[in-house]
Design a protein around this motif. Structure first.
Motif, PDB file in Angstrom:
ATOM      1  N   GLY A  78       0.801  -1.212   0.000  1.00 49.27           N
ATOM      2  CA  GLY A  78       0.000   0.000   0.000  1.00 49.27           C
ATOM      3  C   GLY A  78       0.838   1.268   0.000  1.00 49.27           C
ATOM      4  N   THR A  79       0.432   2.217   0.834  1.00 53.92           N
ATOM      5  CA  THR A  79       1.097   3.523   0.903  1.00 53.92           C
ATOM      6  C   THR A  79       2.576   3.380   1.235  1.00 53.92           C
ATOM      7  N   ASP A  80       2.902   2.496   2.164  1.00 53.71           N
ATOM      8  CA  ASP A  80       4.312   2.308   2.538  1.00 53.71           C
ATOM      9  C   ASP A  80       5.152   1.859   1.343  1.00 53.71           C
ATOM     10  N   ALA A  81       4.633   0.949   0.559  1.00 49.90           N
ATOM     11  CA  ALA A  81       5.361   0.474  -0.622  1.00 49.90           C
ATOM     12  C   ALA A  81       5.472   1.581  -1.665  1.00 49.90           C
ATOM     13  N   LEU A  82       4.399   2.338  -1.856  1.00 45.98           N
ATOM     14  CA  LEU A  82       4.420   3.443  -2.813  1.00 45.98           C
ATOM     15  C   LEU A  82       5.492   4.461  -2.440  1.00 45.98           C
ATOM     16  N   VAL A  83       5.500   4.875  -1.185  1.00 47.34           N
ATOM     17  CA  VAL A  83       6.465   5.880  -0.732  1.00 47.34           C
ATOM     18  C   VAL A  83       7.892   5.346  -0.853  1.00 47.34           C
ATOM     19  N   ALA A  84       8.101   4.097  -0.465  1.00 43.26           N
ATOM     20  CA  ALA A  84       9.437   3.506  -0.544  1.00 43.26           C
ATOM     21  C   ALA A  84       9.927   3.412  -1.989  1.00 43.26           C
ATOM     22  N   ALA A  85       9.057   2.984  -2.894  1.00 47.50           N
ATOM     23  CA  ALA A  85       9.432   2.891  -4.305  1.00 47.50           C
ATOM     24  C   ALA A  85       9.716   4.270  -4.882  1.00 47.50           C
ATOM     25  N   ALA A  86       8.876   5.232  -4.547  1.00 50.14           N
ATOM     26  CA  ALA A  86       9.053   6.588  -5.067  1.00 50.14           C
ATOM     27  C   ALA A  86      10.373   7.188  -4.593  1.00 50.14           C
ATOM     28  N   ARG A  87      10.670   7.006  -3.332  1.00 57.03           N
ATOM     29  CA  ARG A  87      11.941   7.541  -2.801  1.00 57.03           C
ATOM     30  C   ARG A  87      13.140   6.851  -3.443  1.00 57.03           C
ATOM     31  N   ALA A  88      13.032   5.541  -3.622  1.00 55.78           N
ATOM     32  CA  ALA A  88      14.136   4.798  -4.237  1.00 55.78           C
ATOM     33  C   ALA A  88      14.379   5.271  -5.667  1.00 55.78           C
ATOM     34  N   MET A  89      13.303   5.463  -6.414  1.00 47.67           N
ATOM     35  CA  MET A  89      13.468   5.921  -7.796  1.00 47.67           C
ATOM     36  C   MET A  89      14.021   7.338  -7.827  1.00 47.67           C
ATOM     37  N   ARG A  90      13.471   8.202  -7.006  1.00 48.02           N
ATOM     38  CA  ARG A  90      13.945   9.592  -6.968  1.00 48.02           C
ATOM     39  C   ARG A  90      15.438   9.642  -6.619  1.00 48.02           C
ATOM     40  N   THR A  91      15.830   8.886  -5.636  1.00 49.03           N
ATOM     41  CA  THR A  91      17.235   8.860  -5.241  1.00 49.03           C
ATOM     42  C   THR A  91      18.111   8.342  -6.380  1.00 49.03           C
ATOM     43  N   TYR A  92      17.670   7.276  -7.033  1.00 50.97           N
ATOM     44  CA  TYR A  92      18.465   6.714  -8.128  1.00 50.97           C
ATOM     45  C   TYR A  92      18.621   7.726  -9.261  1.00 50.97           C
ATOM     46  N   VAL A  93      17.523   8.329  -9.667  1.00 51.37           N
ATOM     47  CA  VAL A  93      17.565   9.250 -10.810  1.00 51.37           C
ATOM     48  C   VAL A  93      18.412  10.481 -10.500  1.00 51.37           C
ATOM     49  N   THR A  94      18.272  11.035  -9.305  1.00 51.35           N
ATOM     50  CA  THR A  94      19.040  12.237  -8.988  1.00 51.35           C
ATOM     51  C   THR A  94      20.513  11.931  -8.720  1.00 51.35           C
ATOM     52  N   THR A  95      20.813  10.716  -8.302  1.00 50.08           N
ATOM     53  CA  THR A  95      22.198  10.315  -8.055  1.00 50.08           C
ATOM     54  C   THR A  95      22.887   9.859  -9.340  1.00 50.08           C
ATOM     55  N   HIS A  96      22.130   9.250 -10.231  1.00 52.14           N
ATOM     56  CA  HIS A  96      22.691   8.665 -11.461  1.00 52.14           C
ATOM     57  C   HIS A  96      21.945   9.162 -12.709  1.00 52.14           C
ATOM     58  N   PRO A  97      21.921  10.453 -12.949  1.00 50.76           N
ATOM     59  CA  PRO A  97      21.123  10.957 -14.077  1.00 50.76           C
ATOM     60  C   PRO A  97      21.599  10.487 -15.449  1.00 50.76           C
ATOM     61  N   GLY A  98      22.890  10.326 -15.632  1.00 53.22           N
ATOM     62  CA  GLY A  98      23.400   9.898 -16.931  1.00 53.22           C
ATOM     63  C   GLY A  98      23.060   8.467 -17.261  1.00 53.22           C
ATOM     64  N   ASP A 170      10.978  18.740  -1.469  1.00 49.73           N
ATOM     65  CA  ASP A 170      10.504  17.579  -0.706  1.00 49.73           C
ATOM     66  C   ASP A 170       9.018  17.695  -0.393  1.00 49.73           C
ATOM     67  N   GLU A 171       8.557  18.910  -0.113  1.00 50.02           N
ATOM     68  CA  GLU A 171       7.122  19.109   0.134  1.00 50.02           C
ATOM     69  C   GLU A 171       6.319  18.789  -1.123  1.00 50.02           C
ATOM     70  N   SER A 172       6.816  19.222  -2.265  1.00 54.87           N
ATOM     71  CA  SER A 172       6.125  18.930  -3.525  1.00 54.87           C
ATOM     72  C   SER A 172       6.101  17.427  -3.799  1.00 54.87           C
ATOM     73  N   PHE A 173       7.200  16.759  -3.490  1.00 52.19           N
ATOM     74  CA  PHE A 173       7.277  15.310  -3.692  1.00 52.19           C
ATOM     75  C   PHE A 173       6.252  14.596  -2.808  1.00 52.19           C
ATOM     76  N   THR A 174       6.192  14.989  -1.561  1.00 52.54           N
ATOM     77  CA  THR A 174       5.223  14.402  -0.627  1.00 52.54           C
ATOM     78  C   THR A 174       3.796  14.682  -1.093  1.00 52.54           C
ATOM     79  N   TRP A 175       3.550  15.889  -1.547  1.00 53.40           N
ATOM     80  CA  TRP A 175       2.225  16.270  -2.045  1.00 53.40           C
ATOM     81  C   TRP A 175       1.837  15.375  -3.226  1.00 53.40           C
ATOM     82  N   MET A 176       2.787  15.166  -4.142  1.00 45.94           N
ATOM     83  CA  MET A 176       2.511  14.316  -5.305  1.00 45.94           C
ATOM     84  C   MET A 176       2.190  12.889  -4.866  1.00 45.94           C
ATOM     85  N   LEU A 177       2.966  12.359  -3.924  1.00 46.51           N
ATOM     86  CA  LEU A 177       2.719  10.987  -3.471  1.00 46.51           C
ATOM     87  C   LEU A 177       1.371  10.852  -2.779  1.00 46.51           C
ATOM     88  N   THR A 178       0.989  11.857  -2.017  1.00 52.17           N
ATOM     89  CA  THR A 178      -0.328  11.842  -1.370  1.00 52.17           C
ATOM     90  C   THR A 178      -1.427  11.830  -2.430  1.00 52.17           C
TER      91      THR A 178
END
Length: 188
Positions: A78-98, A170-178
């Motif tokens: 549910g929500t926990d999985a959504l938030v965890a996946a979203a954070r993981a993807m965001r971290t990956y993309v911003t850390t490894h954009p190329g 981060d507020e915008s990210f949380t808003w989007m996930l909600t």
């Protein structure tokens, strides 16, 4: 004779790091050779050229992202999985954009391409997240596309430095996930 310790995997990793630093569009065989302290022709003993190298980076990126999503969402729903996946993807993309860009810009060369299998791992993780919402099976593909599109768009824009308002990202990210979470709950 190939340089000792230089392998296709080492060339790919060095190129992926460079792509993250300078951007995929600026990646060249010359830059990779310079990074590895070899002459450019030496790279062709390990990769078949620029297109092959970018394809290898794409496979690496899809594998890494799939692993990150799997690890982040394991045991969650549910929500926990959504938030965890979203954070993981965001971290990956911003850390490894190329390398993330390579993962999105390269097409599989054949049905049994390693890239297809690596991308499937990402889709399986997102599908597992969506199973926690008890969606109608006919809506699952639409939900999957929506989720990936929103997360991709947000993370890519952030990685490019495209968010210009003073509002906390981060507020915008949380808003989007909600918003996504409520939407998914409302459709189930």
């Amino acid at each position: 004779m190939p340089r000792a310790g230089l392998t296709a995997a080492a060339v790919t990793e060095a190129a992926a790091e460079l792509a993250d630093e300078v951007g995929l569009a600026h990646l060249s065989m010359g830059l990779v050779a310079e990074r590895l302290s070899v002459k450019p022709p030496s790279l062709y003993k390990h990769v078949d050229g620029h297109a092959d190298l970018v394809h290898r980076i794409a496979v690496l990126a899809a594998t890494e992202l799939g692993d990150a999503l799997r690890d982040a969402t394991q045991g969650r729903a549910g929500t926990d999985a959504l938030v965890a996946a979203a954070r993981a993807m965001r971290t990956y993309v911003t850390t490894h954009p190329g390398r993330y860009a390579a993962g999105n810009n390269v097409r599989p060369l054949a049905p049994d391409d390693d890239l297809t299998r690596a991308r499937q791992r990402t889709l399986e993780s997102f599908s597992a997240v969506l199973r926690g919402y008890d969606l109608d099976p006919t809506d699952e593909v639409h939900a999957l596309r929506t989720l990936r599109s929103m997360l991709h768009g947000f993370a890519t824009l952030e990685a490019e430095g495209s968010f210009r308002f003073d509002t906390d990202i981060d507020e915008s990210f949380t808003w989007m996930l909600t918003l996504v979470d409520r939407g998914l709950q409302a459709t189930s």
